[in-house]
Design an enzyme around this catalytic site. Sequence first.
Site, mmCIF file in Angstrom:
data_model
loop_
_atom_site.group_PDB
_atom_site.id
_atom_site.type_symbol
_atom_site.label_atom_id
_atom_site.label_comp_id
_atom_site.label_asym_id
_atom_site.label_seq_id
_atom_site.Cartn_x
_atom_site.Cartn_y
_atom_site.Cartn_z
ATOM 1 N N TYR A 395 0.843 -1.193 0.000
ATOM 2 C CA TYR A 395 0.000 0.000 0.000
ATOM 3 C C TYR A 395 0.878 1.241 0.000
ATOM 4 O O TYR A 395 1.942 1.237 0.617
ATOM 5 C CB TYR A 395 -0.796 0.125 1.301
ATOM 6 C CG TYR A 395 -1.750 -0.956 1.668
ATOM 7 C CD1 TYR A 395 -3.113 -0.802 1.420
ATOM 8 C CD2 TYR A 395 -1.322 -2.095 2.333
ATOM 9 C CE1 TYR A 395 -4.015 -1.778 1.823
ATOM 10 C CE2 TYR A 395 -2.222 -3.083 2.729
ATOM 11 C CZ TYR A 395 -3.573 -2.911 2.472
ATOM 12 O OH TYR A 395 -4.466 -3.867 2.862
ATOM 13 N N HIS A 475 -10.300 2.180 2.552
ATOM 14 C CA HIS A 475 -9.887 3.114 3.617
ATOM 15 C C HIS A 475 -10.276 4.549 3.276
ATOM 16 O O HIS A 475 -9.478 5.465 3.413
ATOM 17 C CB HIS A 475 -8.369 3.026 3.838
ATOM 18 C CG HIS A 475 -7.923 1.676 4.301
ATOM 19 N ND1 HIS A 475 -6.623 1.246 4.223
ATOM 20 C CD2 HIS A 475 -8.609 0.655 4.856
ATOM 21 C CE1 HIS A 475 -6.532 0.018 4.708
ATOM 22 N NE2 HIS A 475 -7.729 -0.368 5.084
ATOM 23 N N ASN A 518 -3.512 1.079 8.483
ATOM 24 C CA ASN A 518 -4.954 0.930 8.269
ATOM 25 C C ASN A 518 -5.642 1.836 9.283
ATOM 26 O O ASN A 518 -5.192 1.985 10.411
ATOM 27 C CB ASN A 518 -5.373 -0.524 8.474
ATOM 28 C CG ASN A 518 -4.442 -1.506 7.778
ATOM 29 O OD1 ASN A 518 -3.236 -1.451 8.010
ATOM 30 N ND2 ASN A 518 -4.972 -2.353 6.957
HETATM 31 N N1 6FA Z 1 -9.401 -0.626 8.874
HETATM 32 C C1 6FA Z 1 -8.413 -0.994 9.696
HETATM 33 O O1 6FA Z 1 -7.903 -0.175 10.448
HETATM 34 N N2 6FA Z 1 -7.944 -2.283 9.698
HETATM 35 C C2 6FA Z 1 -8.431 -3.241 8.852
HETATM 36 O O2 6FA Z 1 -7.975 -4.395 8.876
HETATM 37 C C3 6FA Z 1 -9.456 -2.868 7.971
HETATM 38 N N3 6FA Z 1 -9.982 -3.775 7.106
HETATM 39 C C4 6FA Z 1 -11.056 -3.432 6.357
HETATM 40 C C5 6FA Z 1 -11.667 -4.424 5.575
HETATM 41 O O3 6FA Z 1 -11.125 -5.618 5.540
HETATM 42 C C6 6FA Z 1 -12.835 -4.119 4.845
HETATM 43 C C7 6FA Z 1 -13.433 -5.184 3.982
HETATM 44 C C8 6FA Z 1 -13.404 -2.813 4.955
HETATM 45 C C9 6FA Z 1 -14.678 -2.460 4.229
HETATM 46 C C10 6FA Z 1 -12.794 -1.832 5.732
HETATM 47 C C11 6FA Z 1 -11.615 -2.130 6.428
HETATM 48 N N4 6FA Z 1 -10.986 -1.189 7.225
HETATM 49 C C12 6FA Z 1 -9.942 -1.546 8.033
HETATM 50 C C13 6FA Z 1 -11.466 0.206 7.286
HETATM 51 C C14 6FA Z 1 -12.311 0.507 8.526
HETATM 52 O O4 6FA Z 1 -13.141 -0.568 8.875
HETATM 53 C C15 6FA Z 1 -13.128 1.763 8.241
HETATM 54 O O5 6FA Z 1 -12.235 2.806 7.928
HETATM 55 C C16 6FA Z 1 -13.983 2.178 9.422
HETATM 56 O O6 6FA Z 1 -14.912 1.170 9.752
HETATM 57 C C17 6FA Z 1 -14.743 3.461 9.127
HETATM 58 O O7 6FA Z 1 -15.365 3.896 10.318
HETATM 59 P P1 6FA Z 1 -16.569 4.927 10.286
HETATM 60 O O8 6FA Z 1 -16.944 5.215 11.679
HETATM 61 O O9 6FA Z 1 -16.217 6.022 9.392
HETATM 62 O O10 6FA Z 1 -17.750 4.152 9.533
HETATM 63 P P2 6FA Z 1 -18.338 2.683 9.651
HETATM 64 O O11 6FA Z 1 -18.552 2.229 8.262
HETATM 65 O O12 6FA Z 1 -17.527 1.848 10.540
HETATM 66 O O13 6FA Z 1 -19.748 2.897 10.366
HETATM 67 C C18 6FA Z 1 -20.855 3.521 9.769
HETATM 68 C C19 6FA Z 1 -22.102 2.979 10.428
HETATM 69 O O14 6FA Z 1 -23.197 3.791 10.072
HETATM 70 C C20 6FA Z 1 -22.451 1.564 9.994
HETATM 71 O O15 6FA Z 1 -22.748 0.787 11.121
HETATM 72 C C21 6FA Z 1 -23.665 1.760 9.082
HETATM 73 O O16 6FA Z 1 -24.547 0.658 9.085
HETATM 74 C C22 6FA Z 1 -24.303 2.994 9.696
HETATM 75 N N5 6FA Z 1 -25.103 3.792 8.760
HETATM 76 C C23 6FA Z 1 -24.732 4.191 7.523
HETATM 77 N N6 6FA Z 1 -25.702 4.924 6.956
HETATM 78 C C24 6FA Z 1 -26.718 4.994 7.848
HETATM 79 C C25 6FA Z 1 -27.995 5.602 7.825
HETATM 80 N N7 6FA Z 1 -28.403 6.302 6.754
HETATM 81 N N8 6FA Z 1 -28.802 5.487 8.896
HETATM 82 C C26 6FA Z 1 -28.380 4.766 9.976
HETATM 83 N N9 6FA Z 1 -27.171 4.161 10.052
HETATM 84 C C27 6FA Z 1 -26.345 4.272 9.001
HETATM 85 C C1 ABL Z 2 -7.620 -3.818 5.343
HETATM 86 O O1 ABL Z 2 -7.404 -2.784 5.925
HETATM 87 C C2 ABL Z 2 -8.196 -3.785 3.993
HETATM 88 O O2 ABL Z 2 -9.246 -2.850 3.926
HETATM 89 C C3 ABL Z 2 -8.694 -5.121 3.505
HETATM 90 O O3 ABL Z 2 -8.901 -5.025 2.122
HETATM 91 C C4 ABL Z 2 -7.712 -6.227 3.876
HETATM 92 O O4 ABL Z 2 -8.182 -7.501 3.501
HETATM 93 C C5 ABL Z 2 -7.613 -6.238 5.388
HETATM 94 N N1 ABL Z 2 -7.282 -4.974 5.919
HETATM 95 C C6 ABL Z 2 -6.571 -7.259 5.879
HETATM 96 O O5 ABL Z 2 -5.306 -6.925 5.439
HETATM 97 C C7 ABL Z 2 -7.979 -8.018 2.225
HETATM 98 C C8 ABL Z 2 -8.150 -9.512 2.308
HETATM 99 O O6 ABL Z 2 -7.115 -10.086 3.069
HETATM 100 C C9 ABL Z 2 -8.176 -10.103 0.925
HETATM 101 O O7 ABL Z 2 -8.430 -11.478 0.955
HETATM 102 C C10 ABL Z 2 -9.245 -9.422 0.095
HETATM 103 O O8 ABL Z 2 -9.130 -9.838 -1.238
HETATM 104 C C11 ABL Z 2 -9.110 -7.923 0.133
HETATM 105 O O9 ABL Z 2 -9.053 -7.475 1.433
HETATM 106 C C12 ABL Z 2 -10.299 -7.305 -0.594
HETATM 107 O O10 ABL Z 2 -10.350 -5.931 -0.475
#
Ligand code: 6FA
Ligand code: ABL
Length: 541
Positions: A395, A475, A518
């Site tokens: 990244y 992110h 992250n």
């Molecule tokens: N961040 C990390 O630090 N480490 C990670 O390993 C990591 N991995 C991922 C990952 O694997 C995926 C697949 C994704 C999608 C994100 C990852 N992130 C990681 C990023 C991290 O989770 C996000 O940056 C973080 O959750 C963002 O936090 P926020 O507070 O900005 O927002 P959320 O999405 O957590 O929460 C929003 C909430 O509002 C949700 O519960 C949603 O259902 C609710 N909401 C949305 N619209 C709404 C509405 N109109 N009415 C009521 N509720 C609503």
């Molecule tokens: C993160 O912060 C990223 O948002 C994710 O995309 C990431 O996961 C996790 N952390 C873990 O490092 C990857 C999965 O390990 C992959 O299997 C997947 O293909 C990818 O996310 C998809 O976005």
Amino acid sequence: SAYDYVIVGAGVGGIIAADRLSEVGKKVLLLERGGPSTGETSGDYNAPWAAGTNLTKFDIPGLYESEFSDPDPWYWCQDITVKAGCLLGGGATLNGGLYWYPTDADFSVENGWPSGWQDHAQYTNAVIARLPSTDHPSTDGQRYLEQTFGVMQQLLEPQGYRHLTINDEPNSKDHVYGHSAFDFIDGKRAGPVATYLQTAEVRPNFTYKDFVYVSSVMRNGSQVTGVRTNDTSLGAGGVVSLNPNGRVILSSGSYGTSRILFQSGIGPSDMLALVKNNTEAAVHLPPQSQWINLPVGMNVSDNPSIKLVFTHPSVDSYENWADVWTDPRPADAAQYLKNQSGVFASSSARVNFWRAYAGSDGITRFMQGTVRPGAGSVNTTNPYNASQLFTMTTYLSQGVTSRGRLGINGSLTGMPLVNPWFQDPIDKAVLLEGIKDIVSGIATVPNLTLVTPDNHTTIDAYVNSYNPASMNSNHWVGAAKIGTDPTTAVVDTDARVFGMNNLFVIDASIIPALPMGNPQGMIMSVAERATAKILALAGGP
Ligand code: 6FA
Ligand code: ABL
């Protein structure tokens, strides 16, 4: 039943705000569009092998990768084209769990923060006190499936990388590597749901309502007068009322918060025009004379990421986690069910590393690597051993200069409008340089083989032809950027929406630029600090 504070969205930012506001006696309503997630919150989405336990898909870290192969992934928001969590805990309920304490430089003026936000330590420490990270999440203290660590050690040490416990020295992010750190506790996913939400929930002045969708805030000019929901039990027409001087905090994530602002008549005129042309939403849009033109959705960034896939004979690819939901390795499943130890006590990442690079524009950019056993896709014409695969995601993190734009379409679906990756060619040049440095070390590690890209493809060709959609790191930050100037920022230094008296944003969208790791650790620290700022602001309830 009116409230002092209505918080929209029970994700990373919203839960922390709700806990801190209820702690000091404010009457708080936390609204969430989704439903229960972890077992502790009455979630019951269990793998067959964990049936009858309170260990759901979201509790068991080792089930993380199965989110991407689930035939019915109901937990992703269906009205946003990129990945976002629509259930209690938001992204924190389904993310990879990687958890980095923010660095001082993450909050620097150079990294886009207004002055006054540099002294984050007190707030970061408050987060750590509630939710310490662990780099050995198994309850027996052992590490499992660690073969990639040994390989990475051999690859990185000759290039001058130093091994450390990453969150012990958050500011050290150049030529360092270590075991991945997570927000897991007792071998289970923790995050704000298992910590801050639990303390809020026992308070009589705190109310949590799930399955409530918020479409907009009702406002009279600069004053929010109510929150419009789809739940008529909350008030006539589904409108939640505020106490005199009551305040609303949007914590719906980068896409969710932006969409609520647009429907409330706040944002760029092209987005508001889309709301106006949407028959259902137009009814509640304030008259054009009350629209507030702010750069909502502009200035968005996300880490560009490029995956490399390797094999090494020491590595156990864990079948790329393919069978963990239906047919896990029996001994690992049994061990986890017994006492939350073993392979399943961790999500997939095993190693993280960072290195600083000087760009030709004089800006320092950081490269982060995340290494995990397994691989989602392999692209090679050479034979390879699938049981020895591992993936390294590279990244570009802090220092990224590219910006994109997010918004909605005519059906109000949230989506990127301009992709944020590699808009600035210097971002691309720096990540390319970093990848080439990594690849240059392969020859020094016996039997380490790069399979994607394969040896018929140059690194330049691989990166040049990389599918932009695969560069997404999930992110998203910056859609409601904090700042001092309403032509370039959406919220002021107190996280209050410019032009509004009592409307605030606390989530990833106020963060002006990407941190080194992250982002969830930084979002938590920002939530602590913004809540303190809002409480200190005169004129509130
Ligand atoms: N961040 C990390 O630090 N480490 C990670 O390993 C990591 N991995 C991922 C990952 O694997 C995926 C697949 C994704 C999608 C994100 C990852 N992130 C990681 C990023 C991290 O989770 C996000 O940056 C973080 O959750 C963002 O936090 P926020 O507070 O900005 O927002 P959320 O999405 O957590 O929460 C929003 C909430 O509002 C949700 O519960 C949603 O259902 C609710 N909401 C949305 N619209 C709404 C509405 N109109 N009415 C009521 N509720 C609503
Ligand atoms: C993160 O912060 C990223 O948002 C994710 O995309 C990431 O996961 C996790 N952390 C873990 O490092 C990857 C999965 O390990 C992959 O299997 C997947 O293909 C990818 O996310 C998809 O976005």
